[in-house]
Design a protein around this motif. Structure first.
Motif, PDB file in Angstrom:
ATOM      1  N   ARG A   1      -7.471   3.196  -0.938  1.00  0.00           N
ATOM      2  CA  ARG A   1      -6.000   3.165  -0.888  1.00  0.00           C
ATOM      3  C   ARG A   1      -5.450   2.926  -2.282  1.00  0.00           C
ATOM      4  NH1 ARG A   1      -5.912  -2.094   1.938  1.00  0.00           N
ATOM      5  NH2 ARG A   1      -6.516  -3.684   0.426  1.00  0.00           N
TER       6      ARG A   1
ATOM      7  N   ILE B   1      -5.814   9.685  -5.233  1.00  0.00           N
ATOM      8  CA  ILE B   1      -5.498   9.138  -3.903  1.00  0.00           C
ATOM      9  C   ILE B   1      -4.057   9.496  -3.537  1.00  0.00           C
ATOM     10  CG2 ILE B   1      -5.137   6.998  -2.594  1.00  0.00           C
ATOM     11  CD1 ILE B   1      -7.449   5.774  -4.294  1.00  0.00           C
TER      12      ILE B   1
ATOM     13  N   ASP C   1      -9.567  -2.793  -4.508  1.00  0.00           N
ATOM     14  CA  ASP C   1      -8.322  -2.455  -5.209  1.00  0.00           C
ATOM     15  C   ASP C   1      -8.391  -2.753  -6.698  1.00  0.00           C
ATOM     16  OD1 ASP C   1      -6.785  -1.768  -2.788  1.00  0.00           O
ATOM     17  OD2 ASP C   1      -7.056  -3.895  -2.315  1.00  0.00           O
TER      18      ASP C   1
ATOM     19  N   GLU D   1      -6.019  -5.621   6.251  1.00  0.00           N
ATOM     20  CA  GLU D   1      -5.744  -4.430   5.454  1.00  0.00           C
ATOM     21  C   GLU D   1      -4.618  -4.639   4.441  1.00  0.00           C
ATOM     22  OE1 GLU D   1      -4.179  -1.039   7.506  1.00  0.00           O
ATOM     23  OE2 GLU D   1      -5.057   0.354   6.070  1.00  0.00           O
ATOM     24  N   HIS D   2      -3.643  -5.492   4.770  1.00  0.00           N
ATOM     25  CA  HIS D   2      -2.430  -5.581   3.961  1.00  0.00           C
ATOM     26  C   HIS D   2      -2.546  -6.539   2.768  1.00  0.00           C
ATOM     27  CE1 HIS D   2      -2.320  -8.864   6.828  1.00  0.00           C
ATOM     28  NE2 HIS D   2      -1.461  -9.482   6.038  1.00  0.00           N
TER      29      HIS D   2
ATOM     30  N   GLY E   1     -12.820   0.593  -0.393  1.00  0.00           N
ATOM     31  CA  GLY E   1     -11.710  -0.311  -0.105  1.00  0.00           C
ATOM     32  C   GLY E   1     -11.377  -1.363  -1.142  1.00  0.00           C
TER      33      GLY E   1
ATOM     34  N   ILE F   1       0.862  -1.190   0.000  1.00  0.00           N
ATOM     35  CA  ILE F   1       0.000   0.000   0.000  1.00  0.00           C
ATOM     36  C   ILE F   1       0.896   1.238   0.000  1.00  0.00           C
ATOM     37  CG2 ILE F   1      -1.737   1.294   1.306  1.00  0.00           C
ATOM     38  CD1 ILE F   1      -2.701  -1.430   2.418  1.00  0.00           C
TER      39      ILE F   1
ATOM     40  N   ALA G   1      -0.510   4.635  -0.583  1.00  0.00           N
ATOM     41  CA  ALA G   1      -1.207   5.856  -0.123  1.00  0.00           C
ATOM     42  C   ALA G   1      -2.605   5.481   0.345  1.00  0.00           C
ATOM     43  CB  ALA G   1      -1.293   6.875  -1.260  1.00  0.00           C
ATOM     44  N   LYS G   2      -3.131   6.249   1.294  1.00  0.00           N
ATOM     45  CA  LYS G   2      -4.490   6.013   1.795  1.00  0.00           C
ATOM     46  C   LYS G   2      -5.242   7.335   1.871  1.00  0.00           C
ATOM     47  CE  LYS G   2      -3.002   3.085   5.347  1.00  0.00           C
ATOM     48  NZ  LYS G   2      -3.251   2.343   6.589  1.00  0.00           N
TER      49      LYS G   2
ATOM     50  N   ARG H   1      -6.640   6.593  -8.840  1.00  0.00           N
ATOM     51  CA  ARG H   1      -5.375   6.240  -8.165  1.00  0.00           C
ATOM     52  C   ARG H   1      -4.506   7.486  -7.970  1.00  0.00           C
ATOM     53  NH1 ARG H   1      -1.077   2.627  -7.498  1.00  0.00           N
ATOM     54  NH2 ARG H   1       0.876   3.517  -8.189  1.00  0.00           N
TER      55      ARG H   1
ATOM     56  N   GLY I   1      -1.983   1.164  -4.286  1.00  0.00           N
ATOM     57  CA  GLY I   1      -0.946   0.181  -3.979  1.00  0.00           C
ATOM     58  C   GLY I   1      -0.355  -0.431  -5.221  1.00  0.00           C
TER      59      GLY I   1
END
Ligand SMILES: [Zn+2]
Length: 435
Positions: A16, A420, A331, A307-308, A329, A6, A8-9, A417, A18
């Motif tokens: 996020r 973000i 991706d 989260e990861h 949330g 990741i 940036a959030k 993206r 990533g």
């Protein structure tokens, strides 16, 4: 090799940015993944997909490749990447959604609730995989039990069965970088009890898929070691060549679990906690959503998932849904809608919504499809030209419209993206929702 970082959030949201690293390169997320149902994104070459659309990866359908050309041919071809001449990352779905799409729920399955006729279900099935159902096919059906799903081929009506083990075996044989577990997708109008049964079965299947996946990875790794040893013994200087040609075409894939639960908050969260606790490389968010509530359900799930690890929202691709999915949330995304509607003459625009080029008003409209778009089609062709090609039933019509629609959604997600990363999410979202 499979990693997710990741970078940036967005504070106050689940959004996020990533990077997913796969054996065939990286995917910068959020990312829209075009669907290449039968190992081709319809009407586009891989070069057009990469250079004109800007796609980073493609998702193909296990169900269709299993039926045609079959895994033996794919293995002999050296795997999916070689067969379709696509060097970037690939995904395969588990085949479950297509196997389930007709029959078990008496023809009431779509991504968004509201389909109730068999004709509508057939249309939804086509949407889910970007195919036409053969008029010669027998009536398809699906029957689920605790070990898998029985179904009939849409090509010739022949009987088949997917179990958790066969779904993983087939996906390993196809050789995509990211694969999914077999899951049970209940009907959109399934009640709480039926959805609960589906998440319990999905959790049972997820655990079995994980075991089979680990077995296959270990088999591949030991085969790799023994081939390398044999090569070194016979011809020491050729060791690397042997390894590359015979094994690296089929690298161990990353396996994603799938969260179900329909539109019930308690079930979505329970499913996310159960699947999220298992040792998957990432997670798919599947099933059906109540119209207007998709983003809320995605938010429930993503708040519970680790989260990861990366999250893929299955079968969602409308521009507004992509923005809301990212904010909640998700991706990566895949959907057949951009190419399917393109072939029917419909194109996305930033400020005018969806346009149908078969309408009479476009016959003498010499402006680009979308004046704000900088894709190949919009910089070189007019609405009038595409309106003519569609009326004349020329193949180029579908190609040019597909390039635009895919560029539109791929680029929209790339802009998200960027917003973000630059800390400009709120401005970006507001400019899209009320330009
Ligand atoms: Zn365009």
């Amino acid at each position: 090799m499979f990693t997710f970082t990741i970078t940036a959030k967005v504070p106050g949201t689940l959004a996020r940015a990533g990077i997913i690293e796969t054996p065939h390169g990286k995917i910068e997320t959020p990312a829209f993944i075009p669907v290449g149902t039968k190992a081709t994104v319809k009407s586009l070459t891989p070069e057009q997909l990469r250079d004109l659309v800007g796609a980073q990866a493609t998702l193909v359908n296990t169900y269709h490749l299993y039926l045609q050309p079959g895994t033996d041919i794919l293995k002999k071809a050296g795997g999916l990447h070689k067969m379709m001449n696509w060097s970037g990352p690939t995904f395969t779905d588990s085949g479950g959604f297509q196997a389930f799409s007709l029959g078990a729920d008496h023809g009431r399955r779509s991504k968004i609730a509201g389909a109730h006729s068999r004709e509508q279900a057939a249309a939804d099935f086509s949407r889910s995989a970007d195919v036409e159902i053969s008029p010669n096919a027998q009536t398809p059906f699906a029957r689920v039990d605790d070990d898998g799903v029985d179904f009939k081929s849409v090509i010739d009506g022949s009987a088949h069965r997917f179990t958790t083990e066969t779904s993983i075996d087939i996906q390993h044989a196809i050789g995509a970088d990211i694969i999914f577990v077999l899951d049970e997708c209940a009907a959109p109008d399934a009640d709480h009890a039926a959805q609960k049964k589906a998440i319990e079965r999905t959790a049972l299947w997820a655990a079995r898929c994980l075991v089979r996946h680990q077995e296959l990875k270990e088999e591949k790794n030991s085969r790799k070691l023994s081939e390398a040893a044999k090569a070194a013994e016979n011809e020491p200087h050729r060791q690397q060549t042997m390894t590359a040609s015979s094994v690296e075409a089929f690298p161990p894939s990353a396996l994603y679990g799938i969260v179900q639960g329909g539109r019930y908050e308690d079930l979505r969260k329970e499913s996310a906690r159960t699947i999220g606790a298992m040792d998957f490389d990432g997670f798919g968010i599947g099933g059906t959503f109540e119209k207007g509530d998709m983003a809320t359900a995605v938010g429930w799930v993503c708040a519970e998932l680790p989260e990861h690890k990366p999250r893929h929202l299955l079968g969602i691709g409308e521009p507004i849904d992509l923005i809301l999915g990212i904010e909640n949330g998700a991706d990566t995304f895949d959907c057949v809608a951009p190419t399917r509607i393109a072939r029917n003459g419909s194109v996305y625009t930033r400020n005018q919504g969806r346009l149908n080029l078969l309408n009479a008003q476009f016959i003498e409209d010499f402006s680009p499809l979308d004046p704000t778009c900088s894709c190949y089609t919009c910089t070189k062709y007019t609405r009038a030209y595409l309106a003519h090609l569609f009326r004349a039933k020329e193949m180029l019509a579908g190609t040019l419209a597909s390039i635009h629609n895919l560029y539109f959604v791929v680029h929209l997600v790339k802009q998200a993206r960027q917003a973000i990363i630059e800390g400009k999410w709120v401005e970006f979202k507001n400019s899209f929702i009320s330009p």
